[in-house]
Design a protein around this motif. Structure first.
Motif: not given
Ligand code: HOC
Length: 382
Positions: A80-82, A164-166, A195-197, A253-255
């Motif tokens: 997990t980031a940050l 790509q970022l969700g 933060a994510a972007r 957090r994505q799709l």
């Molecule tokens: C397209 C990039 O894993 C999060 C982290 C960083 C996401 C990067 C995705 O916030 O889910």
């Protein structure tokens, strides 16, 4: 009060009330309407147990191996980031707790602490894996991978669900602006949309199956694809010669409307069993795991282990290392009790007959479960 946290959800409640709003927004947000994020946990509620009785369960041993590493319990701390958004010391807090409980930690590319700080915090033979976001500049990626290997990382988890970022609207609205000091490996370019972007613009959307042989040529670490969401891709991963997959939707957090890892697991394992391919790959899942019963259900269905992310961030944010220690201990206690209650004294006894998944399959794929078979999932056809 720490002692009043009796389960992983309790830590989340404390974190929500005590964390900085921007940090909470980043950790807790999911994509779009957060349907997948919620479903990740509620999917486990559709699986029921079929316990055995009159089995000697005086002694319970829930240790296992993951990628050849002996672990005390079949979960790992997923990337997990940050980490410093939640705790000024960052990911090393998780490292120390993982050591105490003999749990594997997956080091995030986008950690707040540097990779070396996290490796240095590990003691003795503590096992760590590396999670990789692939950089558009492959020379940088190669350097990161080979450095991880030289420092003794035991697995390379390539994230494949994030070309790509969700849209995490909670995070975007919070307009977090101080990302630079919280991340080591990203390039903080755009602080205007959360933060994510800000941290993710280096990630390569052109990553494809064609790159897998290149990874295999630059490292001897086992390669695991993190973020696989359908059986066809598990089959393709086996054929590509990777050692594992994580059935994951990136914590929702994505799709949005990606299926939960455990639902995908229920799709994948019958197909692998039919082909006698269960031993050709290790299957992990993550997303929504909050109870040891969730872990047990995943193992019954055929997972080798499960990743847990947010709950450890929340316990770390709320209470530091004692919080993470307690969260891990609670899972161990739950695990012991529930293994006993379903009539299994070790993880090798967990099997599909111990769960009733009829609730899942009605909901899972849109493909009726009785038509799941080789022909429709043959990658040569699809
Ligand atoms: C397209 C990039 O894993 C999060 C982290 C960083 C996401 C990067 C995705 O916030 O889910």
């Amino acid at each position: 009060i720490l002692e009043q946290c009796y389960n992983l959800m309790d830590f989340e409640a404390v974190a929500k009330n005590t964390m900085k709003k921007t940090a909470w927004a980043y950790y807790s947000s999911g994509a779009d309407d957060e349907i997948t994020m919620r479903e990740n946990h509620s999917a486990f509620h559709k699986i029921w147990f079929r316990p055995r009785i009159l089995v000697d369960v005086e002694k319970i041993d829930f240790s296992t191996t993951m990628l050849g590493t002996k672990c005390d319990i079949p979960f790992y701390v997923t990337a997990t980031a940050l980490g410093k958004l939640g705790n000024p010391e960052g990911e090393v807090v998780l490292t120390r707790a993982a050591k105490k409980h003999n749990v594997v930690q997956m080091i995030p590319t986008l950690a707040s602490c540097s990779f070396d700080e996290i490796m240095d915090a590990a003691e003795g033979d503590q096992v760590q894996w590396m999670q990789l976001y692939v950089n558009k500049d492959r020379a940088i990626t190669k350097k990161i991978v080979q450095h991880a290997e030289s420092r003794g990382c035991k697995g390379l988890f390539i994230t494949v669900d994030a070309p790509q970022l969700g849209r995490r609207e909670k995070d975007m609205r919070s307009k977090f602006t101080d990302v630079g000091s919280s991340v080591q490996n990203g390039d903080s370019t755009d602080n205007s949309q959360g933060a994510a972007r800000a941290i993710s613009s280096f990630i390569d959307p052109a990553l494809s199956w064609k790159d897998i042989p290149w990874f295999q040529s630059i490292t001897k670490m086992p390669i695991i694809l993190k973020g696989v969401q359908r059986v066809e891709d598990v089959i393709r991963a086996i054929e590509a010669g990777v050692q594992g997959v994580v059935l994951s939707n990136h914590g929702g957090r994505q799709l949005d409307f990606a299926r939960s890892g455990v639902e995908v697991l229920a799709e994948v394992m019958p197909v692998l069993r039919e082909r006698n391919w269960e031993d050709r790959i290790e299957i992990y899942i993550d997303g929504g795991v909050r109870r040891a019963t969730d872990i047990i259900k995943a193992l019954c269905l055929g997972a080798k282990g499960v990743g847990i992310g947010r709950p450890f961030l929340y316990s770390m944010s709320a209470y530091g290392q004692p919080g993470v220690d307690r969260a891990m201990q609670l899972l161990k206690d739950e695990m012991e009790m529930n293994m006993r209650l379903i009539g299994c004294s070790s993880v090798d006894q967990l099997n599909p007959t111990l769960v009733d998944t009829r609730g899942l399959s009605m909901h899972t794929t849109g493909v009726p479960s009785d038509t799941l078979g080789l022909s429709i999932y043959d990658p040569l056809v699809n």
